[in-house]
Design an enzyme around this catalytic site. Structure first.
Site, PDB file in Angstrom:
ATOM      1  N   ASP A 160       4.354 -14.224  41.197  1.00 49.46           N
ATOM      2  CA  ASP A 160       5.759 -13.907  41.474  1.00 49.46           C
ATOM      3  C   ASP A 160       5.929 -12.427  41.197  1.00 49.46           C
ATOM      4  OD1 ASP A 160       6.194 -16.529  42.030  1.00 49.46           O
ATOM      5  OD2 ASP A 160       7.436 -16.961  40.276  1.00 49.46           O
ATOM      6  N   ASP A 195      11.434 -26.168  48.208  1.00 49.40           N
ATOM      7  CA  ASP A 195      11.766 -26.386  46.799  1.00 49.40           C
ATOM      8  C   ASP A 195      12.602 -27.656  46.699  1.00 49.40           C
ATOM      9  OD1 ASP A 195      10.504 -24.010  46.338  1.00 49.40           O
ATOM     10  OD2 ASP A 195      12.315 -22.856  45.878  1.00 49.40           O
TER      11      ASP A 195
END
Lengths: 246, 194
Positions: free
Chosen positions: A11, A130
Site C-alpha cells: 500500500d 472489497d
C-alpha cells in the site's frame, strides 16, 4: 500446472509504503521499489502496488513509482488505487504496470471493465472487490453499496475482468486467516483466477485459501514486518504439498 | 530494436533486453525495422488493437522476413505472427495456424508454469522445466512443426515456437526472473546466427 502465487501487496501513499490495519492507523514501512525488489529476490511471484492516497494527492507519485518498478523488477506487478477512467489505466500500463486494479470506478460504472478489456485485454484487468459481511464496500471500506459480493464478482467477470482480488474487510489485518467462505463462494462462481486477500497470518491460512479455490494469496503485514517470512511461507507450502515456485 | 505500436510492456522489455546485453531502440521507422539485427514485437493487450498498432510497420516486417532477418514475438507479439484469432482480428499470417481461446477451468492462464521442451532449440537452452510467467487467454495452434515448447494448463498449450528466422514465446521473459533473462540471452545469440 500453473503454480499457486504469493503476492506481497504494497500500500503506497505519497510514494512510500504504508499498511493499514483494518484500513486505519497507517505506519510507514519503506520505499516501494526497494521493498518490491527485496520481495522479488525472496520469491514473490507478483507484486501489487495500491495507491491508497491517489484521489487526494493526484497521480504523479504512483506513475513515477510504476516507471521505476517496470525497469527494476523481473516479476509482474499490478498497479491500482484511484483508477477512475480508461485514461488512468492507460497511463499506468504505459508506464509499465502489467495489470491495473479497478475497484470503486467499476462499481460506479461496470461498463468500464468492458472498455478496459477491449483495449488492453482482460489479462491486464484486475477487479478489486472489497467485501464486508457479504456486501460490496468502497472508499476503503467506508461505503456499503447494497450489492452482494458474489453477485458483483460474477458481473465483473462477465464485463471483462480477467482476475478478481477479493479482500474481506472483516478479516483484513486480523491475521486470523482469509475469509474462506467468501473466497470459496467467489472462486466457485467465476472462471477467472481469484486472489484471496485480507487476514493472512501463517502458511496454513494460504493453504486454506488455495484449498477453497484461490489461485493466489495476497500477503502484506506478515511479510512487511520481516520480508524473509515470504521465503519461509513458500517453503512451508511446498512442504505441505502445494505447487509453488521455489 | 522494438517495433513500437503502443504496447504497454515496451519499457520492461527494453530494460530486460538491456540487462541481457542488447542495446534496445524503440522505433516505428520502417527502414530501421527492416534492417535491425533483431526485431522484438513485445505485446500485451487485445490482438485486434495490437494488429492495428502494428499496421504502419507491417510492410517493413514482411520485407524483413523475406530477407531472412530474425523476429522475436512476445505474448500477443507471438500471436501476431499467426493467422486469425478467436479474440477477433488477424495477425500477420507469417506462420500458418489460428489463435484459439484457451479451454480450461481458469482462464486467463495466469502465473508461473513449467516449460516442457518439444524439441531441441538453442532458444530454450537451459530452460527445461523452468517456471516462467504467463498471462493470456488465447494461444497459437500452429499448423506444422514449429512448437519448441509446451506448457500444461489442463492440456498442452504452445509456449514457444521457432521457424526459420521467426521465433515467439507466449510467456513474458521480461517478467520471468532469471529464466526469462536466460531466454532473452539465448534469443540474442540465436538472432546473431539466424
Amino acid at each position: 500446472m500453473v503454480k499457486k502465487r504469493l503476492i506481497p501487496c504494497l500500500d503506497v501513499a505519497g510514494g512510500r509504503v504504508v499498511k493499514g490495519v483494518r484500513f486505519e492507523s497507517l505506519r510507514d514501512v519503506g520505499d516501494p521499489v526497494e521493498l518490491a525488489e527485496r520481495y522479488s529476490e525472496l520469491g514473490a511471484d507478483e507484486l501489487v502496488f495500491l495507491d491508497i492516497a491517489a484521489s487526494i494527492e493526484g497521480r504523479g507519485p504512483i506513475l513515477e513509482l510504476v516507471e521505476r518498478a517496470a525497469e527494476c523488477l523481473t516479476v509482474p506487478f499490478t498497479a491500482g488505487g484511484g483508477v477512475a477512467r480508461l485514461e488512468d489505466a492507460r497511463a499506468l500500463l504505459r508506464a509499465g504496470a502489467d495489470k491495473v486494479a479497478i475497484n470503486r470506478a467499476a462499481v460506479d460504472d461496470p461498463s468500464l471493465l468492458a472498455r478496459l478489456a477491449d483495449e488492453f485485454g482482460s489479462q491486464a484487468v484486475v477487479c478489486a472487490v472489497d467485501s464486508r459481511r457479504g456486501e460490496v464496500v468502497t472508499h476503503g471500506g467506508r461505503n456499503g453499496r447494497g450489492l452482494g459480493t458474489v453477485e458483483w464478482a460474477r458481473e465483473a467477470v462477465r464485463r471483462g475482468a480477467g482476475e478478481l482480488l477479493v479482500t474481506s474487510i472483516d478479516a483484513d489485518g486480523t491475521r486470523d486467516g482469509y475469509d474462506l467462505e467468501l473466497t470459496g463462494a467467489i472462486a466457485a462462481a467465476v472462471r477467472v483466477p481469484v486472489i484471496a486477500s485480507g487476514g493472512a497470518g501463517q502458511a496454513s491460512h494460504l493453504a486454506d485459501a488455495f484449498a477453497v479455490g484461490a489461485e493466489a494469496a495476497l500477503v502484506a503485514s506478515i511479510v512487511h514486518e520481516r520480508p524473509e517470512r515470504l521465503r519461509e511461507l513458500k517453503a512451508e507450502l511446498k512442504e505441505a504439498g502445494w505447487a509453488v515456485r521455489i | 530494436m522494438l517495433a513500437d505500436y503502443g504496447a504497454g510492456n515496451t519499457r520492461s522489455v527494453c530494460a530486460a533486453l538491456a540487462r541481457a546485453g542488447a542495446e534496445p531502440v524503440v522505433s516505428t521507422e520502417p527502414a530501421e525495422i527492416r534492417e535491425a539485427p533483431l526485431v522484438v514485437i513485445a505485446g500485451v493487450g487485445h490482438v485486434a488493437s495490437a494488429a492495428r498498432g502494428l499496421a504502419p510497420v507491417e510492410e517493413a516486417l514482411r520485407q524483413r522476413v523475406t530477407a531472412g532477418r530474425p523476429i522475436l514475438g512476445i505474448c500477443v507479439g507471438m500471436q501476431l505472427l499467426f493467422e486469425e484469432s478467436d479474440e477477433g482480428g488477424r495477425g500477420l499470417g507469417l506462420l500458418a495456424g489460428p489463435v484459439r481461446r484457451l479451454e480450461a477451468r481458469r482462464v486467463p492462464h495466469m502465473g508461473w508454469n513449467a516449460l516442457a521442451p518439444a524439441r531441441d532449440s538453442r532458444l530454450l537452452d537451459g530452460l527445461e522445466g523452468e517456471d516462467v510467467y504467463f498471462a493470456h487467454s488465447f494461444a497459437v495452434e500452429p499448423f506444422g512443426d514449429v512448437a519448441i515448447a509446451h506448457v500444461d494448463h489442463e492440456g498442452a498449450v504452445v509456449a514457444a515456437i521457432e521457424s526459420g528466422s521467426l521465433a515467439g514465446v507466449q510467456f513474458h521473459p521480461e517478467r520471468s526472473g532469471a529464466a526469462g533473462a536466460r531466454l532473452l540471452e539465448n534469443a540474442l545469440a540465436w538472432s546473431r546466427s539466424a
